[in-house]
Each structure stands twice: as C-alpha cells, then as structure tokens.
Design an enzyme around this catalytic site. Structure first.
Site, PDB file in Angstrom:
ATOM      1  N   ALA A  37       0.848  -1.186   0.000  1.00 45.38           N
ATOM      2  CA  ALA A  37       0.000   0.000   0.000  1.00 45.38           C
ATOM      3  C   ALA A  37       0.881   1.233   0.000  1.00 45.38           C
ATOM      4  CB  ALA A  37      -0.917   0.010   1.222  1.00 45.38           C
ATOM      5  N   LYS A  38       0.323   2.330  -0.444  1.00 46.03           N
ATOM      6  CA  LYS A  38       1.067   3.588  -0.484  1.00 46.03           C
ATOM      7  C   LYS A  38       1.606   3.940   0.898  1.00 46.03           C
ATOM      8  CE  LYS A  38      -2.299   5.111  -3.937  1.00 46.03           C
ATOM      9  NZ  LYS A  38      -3.455   5.990  -4.183  1.00 46.03           N
ATOM     10  N   ARG A  39       0.753   3.768   1.912  1.00 49.00           N
ATOM     11  CA  ARG A  39       1.148   4.198   3.251  1.00 49.00           C
ATOM     12  C   ARG A  39       2.244   3.318   3.850  1.00 49.00           C
ATOM     13  NH1 ARG A  39      -3.884   1.925   3.785  1.00 49.00           N
ATOM     14  NH2 ARG A  39      -4.127   0.177   5.217  1.00 49.00           N
TER      15      ARG A  39
END
Length: 276
Positions: free
Chosen positions: A239-241
């Site tokens: 995920a981006k985070r």
C-alpha cells in the site's frame, strides 16, 4: 461479453498490488474477447492530482495493458450520484448525520456500544433546523434491509449471502465529497456495463453494501472476483502508506514492464521480495 475495469484513485502512484489487480482484470476480459475499461476515481477533490492520472496511464502502457474506449472520470459523473441520492432520500432511506469523527469514536467506545459501527446517533433526529451545518448522508440500514430482503452475489463461482447490516448506517455522501466510494462505484459499474468486478479481497466486505445498493437502485449485479493481495516481507499488504515500491520507480529504473507483467501472471515477484 465480459466487461471488466480498473478503477484507481489518483491520490498517489501505483504499486505492484495495483499492477496485479489490473493485469487480472485485463486478462479476464481479453480471455473472453471482452472489454477492459479504465476509470479514474477522482471524486476526492482535495487529494486527487492530475499528475497521478498521467502516471497511471503511463504505468499501464508500460505493463502492456491497453484499455478500451475513453477513460471515464468520476468527477464528470456527479449528476448521476446526485440522482441516486435524491431517489434514496425520497424513499426515506437516507438521514443527515452531523456527528464529528471524535463524537462517533466516543460513542463507539462507550460500554455496551456497537463495535466499529456508527451508533445511529442522528437517526430519527429532527434535522430541519440544522441543515446549514456540515453533514453527511447515511443509509438507514434497517429500513434498507427491510426493503430488499435477502440478497446474494457470486464470487469466484461461490454464492455469498449479503449481510450489509453488519456495517451499520454507512455514509453515501460525505461532508467533503458529493458521494462515497460505496455509492459511486456501484453506480459507475452499472452505468459502464461492467459484468465482472476484479479487485482485492480487502474490498470483499464492501461488496455487502454494494449488493444492497444495487437492489435499492434497481441495478444489475456483476460477478465478483476478489483476489488475494500482494504483501511485503513483514506480511503487510502492499500500500502507499507502507512505502511499497511504485511502478513509476520501477519503470524509471529500467525494469522491463512486459516481463514484470508476465512474472506477476505466474505469481513471481521482483527479486522474491514480495509474495501473495
């Protein structure tokens, strides 16, 4: 004819998990001589960026994935969402909610309160004098379920019984956006004639809500294919985070996109760094 779609949000760059999902949707359509659509879910005006749209298109082309027809942008479809909201309001299936996130969190943490479900604070409240205050619109889940009865959908060949009531009075129009993900994606899939929805299993629970909205709005129900997620060495999903490597970074490093796509099809990932 099979019609699938890839529908990213332009709030950041794509990573390998996005590539895996896009490839599966693309290949399912192509295997049946169908269409693969690209939809940009840019309804979040505060976080969506034009530069990310351009990067998404470049990443898909690098992977060898071609989409059919024009790219559809959610930001150009607001009238469709408003029409659905108006219909649900007229049928008394929506209510305004003035609660802040802090107020909802406090109510949910109260003894004997519902766990991780909106506690229904604003349901049944006379809101006429407060409509100038910031508010979202929530689905009256009890009324909606009573209207539709038992529902199900097909997921990878298995019949799943929908239990949307477990998620409470979900938001269909946010305070800061004209429609929620639940409402927009349900309407768009129907409007675009999507027959098969291919997406990660992290969205499986959302499908209970989408199936309910399809019934309430007299929309067709596509077949669903919720696939496993790609995870990192720590077991966390890409995920981006979580700092997952972006496709743009891999592309700029000189990696062969077509070879990467073929590796993903075989379940192989770059340098063995990730697994399904």
């Amino acid at each position: 004819m099979i019609v699938t779609r890839f529908a990213p949000s332009p709030t950041g760059r794509l990573h390998l998990g996005h590539a895996y999902s896009a490839i599966r949707a693309h290949d399912l359509a192509r295997s049946g001589g169908g269409q693969f659509l690209l939809r940009i879910e840019d309804i979040d005006g505060t976080r969506s960026r034009t530069e990310h749209v351009e990067t998404i298109m470049a990443d898909l082309a690098w992977l060898g994935l071609a989409w059919d027809g024009p790219v559809v942008f959610q930001s150009a479809r607001l009238a469709l969402y408003q029409g659905a909201l108006d219909r649900l309001r007229e049928e008394r299936l929506l209510f305004p909610c003035f609660c802040t996130r802090a107020e909802i969190a406090e109510a949910m943490s109260a003894p004997h309160g519902p766990a991780n479900v909106y506690p229904g604070t604003c349901r049944g409240v006379d809101a006429a004098a407060r409509m100038n205050e910031p508010h979202c619109w929530r689905l009256d889940m009890a009324a909606a379920v009573a209207r539709t009865g038992t529902l199900d959908w097909t997921d990878r060949g298995e019949t799943i019984v929908a239990v949307p009531e477990q998620q409470g009075d979900v938001v269909l129009a946010r305070k800061d956006a004209p429609a929620s993900y639940h409402l927009a994606v349900t309407i768009d899939d129907a409007a675009q004639g999507v027959t098969d929805v291919v997406r990660g299993r992290d969205l499986f629970e959302a499908t209970h809500i989408h199936r309910l909205l399809q019934a309430l709005l007299d929309l067709p129900t596509p077949r669903y294919h919720h696939h496993d997620l790609l995870t990192g060495p720590d077991g966390e999903r890409l995920a981006k985070r979580h700092g997952a490597p972006t496709l743009a970074a891999l592309r700029e490093s000189g990696m062969d996109g077509l070879a990467l796509a073929d590796d993903l099809r075989r379940g192989q990932l770059p340098n063995g760094a990730f697994h399904t």
